[in-house]
Write an enzyme that holds these catalytic residues in place. Structure first.
Site, PDB file in Angstrom:
ATOM      1  N   GLU A  23      18.478  55.045  16.578  1.00 49.18           N
ATOM      2  CA  GLU A  23      17.229  54.635  17.220  1.00 49.18           C
ATOM      3  C   GLU A  23      17.199  53.136  17.502  1.00 49.18           C
ATOM      4  O   GLU A  23      16.641  52.711  18.509  1.00 49.18           O
ATOM      5  CB  GLU A  23      16.020  55.021  16.356  1.00 49.18           C
ATOM      6  N   ASP A  32       9.742  54.623  25.892  1.00 47.65           N
ATOM      7  CA  ASP A  32      11.071  55.153  25.559  1.00 47.65           C
ATOM      8  C   ASP A  32      11.877  55.606  26.779  1.00 47.65           C
ATOM      9  O   ASP A  32      12.980  56.118  26.643  1.00 47.65           O
ATOM     10  CB  ASP A  32      10.958  56.299  24.566  1.00 47.65           C
TER      11      ASP A  32
END
Length: 157
Positions: A23, A32
């Site tokens: 991540e 994102d």
């Protein structure tokens, strides 16, 4: 080594670290790439544009999120026994794709078949390599790492 019921398993430190590596850390909320506000190590719940965090809070949130995801994985998998490395691979995948996507997936159907399709379920991980309908190199690398963990060929797996 024996498989045990997922309901009795918990998230491992290995997978929390693996999730953090995949991540990456961001101290300020960001999109994102598919419209979801994200912060820290990929946390999305309740995140709003402009939110901020620090590394300590981000790690605490990651651990809590991974625990919640592991409980959901255990519920979806049901009575199917797993090795810890299989469970960890499914937790990492689910952390990234979401509980609903995981629970409704062909992967879970393969696991819950009689007899369980362990190898087929692990192979299904590789299919989750798209964001916004396009193959993403980062997701391809992550899925390959999760697949290697699932089949027990990853370092430490």
């Amino acid at each position: 080594m024996r498989r045990t019921k997922a309901a009795t398993m918990s998230v491992s430190a290995l997978i929390v670290g693996m999730i953090a590596l995949h991540e990456g850390y961001r101290g300020e909320a960001y999109d994102d790439g598919v419209g979801v506000q994200t912060i820290g190590f990929g946390s999305t719940a309740g995140v709003k544009r402009g939110d901020r965090t620090d590394p300590v809070r981000a790690v605490q949130r990651l651990a809590a999120d991974a625990t919640r995801v592991s409980q959901a994985v255990a519920r979806c998998v049901g009575e199917v026994p797993l090795y810890q490395h299989e469970f960890d691979a499914y937790v990492s995948l689910t952390y990234n794709i979401g509980v609903n996507a995981f629970c409704g997936s062909t992967l879970v159907k393969r696991l819950r078949s009689t007899p369980p399709g362990y190898a087929e379920a692990c192979r299904e991980i590789l299919r989750w390599n798209k964001a916004g309908g396009r193959i993403q190199k980062g997701l391809v690398r992550r899925r390959e790492a999760e697949y290697a963990l699932c089949v027990g060929t990853a370092q430490g797996g």
